[in-house]
Design a protein around this motif. Sequence first.
Motif, short mmCIF file in Angstrom:
data_model
loop_
_atom_site.label_atom_id
_atom_site.label_comp_id
_atom_site.label_asym_id
_atom_site.label_seq_id
_atom_site.Cartn_x
_atom_site.Cartn_y
_atom_site.Cartn_z
N TYR A 46 0.78 -1.24 0.00
CA TYR A 46 0.00 0.00 0.00
C TYR A 46 0.81 1.29 0.00
N GLN A 54 -8.55 3.00 -0.03
CA GLN A 54 -8.38 2.30 1.24
C GLN A 54 -8.46 3.31 2.38
N GLU A 80 -10.52 -1.96 2.51
CA GLU A 80 -10.57 -1.71 1.05
C GLU A 80 -11.99 -1.29 0.72
#
Length: 380
Positions: free
Chosen positions: A109, A164, A181
């Motif tokens: 991420y 996210q 998510e």
Amino acid sequence: MEIRFSFEELEIQKSVRKFVKNELLPIAREVDENWALPDRVREKLLSMGILRTPFPEEWGGAGGTFSGMIIALKELSYASLVPSWLLFENFMLAYPISQYGSDFLKATYLGPLLSLESIGALAFTEPDTGSDPLQLKTSAKKVDGGWLINGSKRFITNSGICDQMILFAKAENSVAAFLVETKGKGYEAGKRESFIHSKGFDNGDLYLEDYFAPDEHVIGDTSQGFEILLKTETLGKIAFCTLFVGIGERALDLSVSYANTKTHRGKSIGHRFQMTQVKLARMLSKVEAMKAYLFQVCSMVDQGKDVFFEAAALKLFVASEIKEITSDAMEIHGAYGLSNEYDVAGLYQAAISAQVVMGSLDIQRVIVAKGVLSRGVSGV
Ligand SMILES: Cc1cc2nc3c(=O)[nH]c(=O)nc-3n(C[C@H](O)[C@H](O)[C@H](O)COP(=O)(O)OP(=O)(O)OC[C@H]3O[C@@H](n4cnc5c(N)ncnc54)[C@H](O)[C@@H]3O)c2cc1C
């Protein structure tokens, strides 16, 4: 206090200032109204790599200082809150992942968040509380391979547009932090809120119904949620205050320009009226004080110091100063200060949000009072 920046920090300041002057300021009104960046501006913003500045190189960062990122946010906010608020929200997810996340979370991420390929958010506030983690109702129940999350959140910036978010929920007897998510089954963005400080801002409710978060999406361990929230909000408060220091500089510049050009009986109001001069002097001292305090706290962050109390004190200070600075700016502009044709009206409205977002002022007072009562001021 003289603020001394390193060579690298000065380079960041120079390049962001150039971008602001040549590309952002000319379209700032349009950007503010739509709360969106045109593609070419967005690309330029990405290429500057502002958010990468304080993160480690091994995870896609630039290995620079927190102050470096703050310098850039301040420069951007001078023209518009949109790009800096966008970066700020991604910081609010990237920071806890970098500090508490597993290598899997960092590798998956951090890169997209730092390069703004994905949009982040932080979800703590609920219909019944924005200040007290003990009153959280959103719950996470352990199931095979992960957690089932149920509940709702309120006033969440980017809830309708993010990819996210870090979401805080009660898991067993503690508060846990989850990476959620938004495309996952069970996530739904709800009603979009309309605020007085901005028109296009994406902020609203979100609902989780049997949303499944796999074990690897727990950030830190399940007992660390409250600690993660406090640490993230501490640096978040500093980044958030920066937006208002940028606004303060703009309000002052606009007021100086107006005071020099608006005339009464053949003389500029800045030269004719002492009352206008008093306001300009007051604004200047407040802007300089906010800047000095901001970068003093940033320097402490870069030295690895705990700034839990300082961040709260900074927020208290900036929220009250920016209200007065933008109010003085509005008064100097007379009736034009209330007109949407003039930028000072927008700055005045934006300033109000400093009082509420990232924690109410009463909560900051409680934190600061605890700090000062426990350790005094001078350190003697
Ligand atoms: C524009 C905007 C963007 C936001 N973005 C986000 C976001 O992205 N994510 C997110 O999680 N939240 C977000 N929020 C929510 C924001 O952080 C909360 O509104 C704020 O923390 C205050 O919480 P509350 O409104 O629930 O007030 P409450 O906590 O209900 O407080 C109400 C009043 O009681 C006082 N009070 C409460 N507890 C105490 C105490 N212990 N001691 C003394 N006084 C107390 C408060 O000071 C306040 O005056 C956003 C809000 C706005 C307006």
